[in-house]
Design an enzyme around this catalytic site. Structure first.
Site: not given
Length: 312
Positions: A10, A208, A266
């Site tokens: 994003n 990712k 994250k």
């Protein structure tokens, strides 16, 4: 230092922004301006998200009714090439001509028995109003979950197990190459069952953050940085009591709750890297990259910390 960075998908196509090539290139140019000073001083590996891009390709494919839409592993490979090309070009316009670049299509092994296949959680594609999401779910058989005040398609996101292109990545780094790898979490693959193992693509999207963490760990990186649209990890995000975390230990961060669809992966990725290597990891905004490396911005995760330190 060897620094592995992970650019959020994003950050390349911002939330709610029209998904045009021009917008993507402009955002990548902004990213390149932040990455170039780091590449001038350190070895650099760049990972990136691809959620908006792979979702767009799936929509475009579905619009062409004469053939079946290409599977997600093939669409992931397409986005690795597309985004890697733009990163190479924009960074190359800022760095000396002699500095080499390479974008590697990166196959990553997943386990077909991973429980993630029974509970799709990975957001891809654009956001929709509820009515439009319901229509697409019925028409195409896609799964949707709420993302903020909108709805987005979700697909399975299994754990990455092995990076097949690790040796060429190491070779390129030994030759001072800026490497763009594991884009979009890499191309998901698995060995088919049978006497003669055969590698094949898998219909899913690897997170990712976890793929970049695995890459950073396998490369023995000195620092792993995840770059997002938030300037730090916050507690009570969006509330009057919100506070930014400046530093924290893996144990202290794992004892806290963060949103599963955004900051949670994250935080877990940084904790994995630090716990397994003893080195630093960080989360923060792209514009603050230099300060994040210096430990002056973002959220740094370190084994040297004994708890949580909040920003002043």
């Amino acid at each position: 230092m060897l620094i592995v960075t992970a650019l959020g998908g994003n950050a390349l196509l911002r939330r709610g922004e029209p998904m045009t090539a021009e917008n993507q290139r402009r955002n990548i140019r902004i990213a390149a301006e932040a990455l170039a000073p780091v590449a001038s001083q350190h070895q650099l590996v760049i990972g990136h998200g691809n959620g908006p891009q792979v979702g767009l390709l799936a929509l475009q494919g579905a619009a062409y009714a004469k053939v079946e839409t290409y599977p997600l592993d093939v669409l992931g490979a397409q986005t690795e090439g597309m985004i890697g090309y733009m990163i190479e070009q924009e960074l190359g316009n800022l760095l000396p001509f002699e500095r080499p670049f390479a974008t590697l299509l990166t196959m990553i092994e997943v386990d077909p028995g991973d429980p993630a296949f029974k509970n799709p959680t990975k957001f891809i594609g654009p956001v929709y109003p509820k009515e439009e999401a319901d229509r697409l779910a019925k028409e195409k058989g896609w799964a949707f979950k709420q993302d903020g005040d909108k709805w987005r398609r979700v697909v399975a996101s299994p754990e990455p197990k092995r990076i097949f292109e690790l040796r060429p990545i190491k070779w390129l780094l030994e030759h001072n190459t800026i490497v763009i790898a594991a884009g979009g979490g890499g191309i998901p693959t698995a060995y088919e069952k049978g006497a003669h193992r055969k590698l094949a693509g898998v219909e899913c999207v690897i997170d990712k953050d976890f793929a970049s963490e695995l890459l950073a760990r396998e490369l023995d990186a000195d620092l792993f940085v995840m770059l997002t649209d938030a300037d730090a990890v916050y507690v009570d995000w969006g509330e009057p009591t919100q506070k930014a975390i400046r530093r924290g230990s893996p144990a202290a961060l794992r004892a806290m709750q963060f949103p599963a669809g955004s900051m949670g992966p994250k935080v877990e990725a940084t904790c994995r890297f630090v716990s397994s290597t003893g080195k630093r990891a960080a989360i923060g905004a792209l514009a603050d990259l230099g300060k994040i490396i210096a430990g002056e911005a973002g959220t740094t995760v370190s084994a040297k910390e004994s708890g949580i330190v909040y920003a002043a």
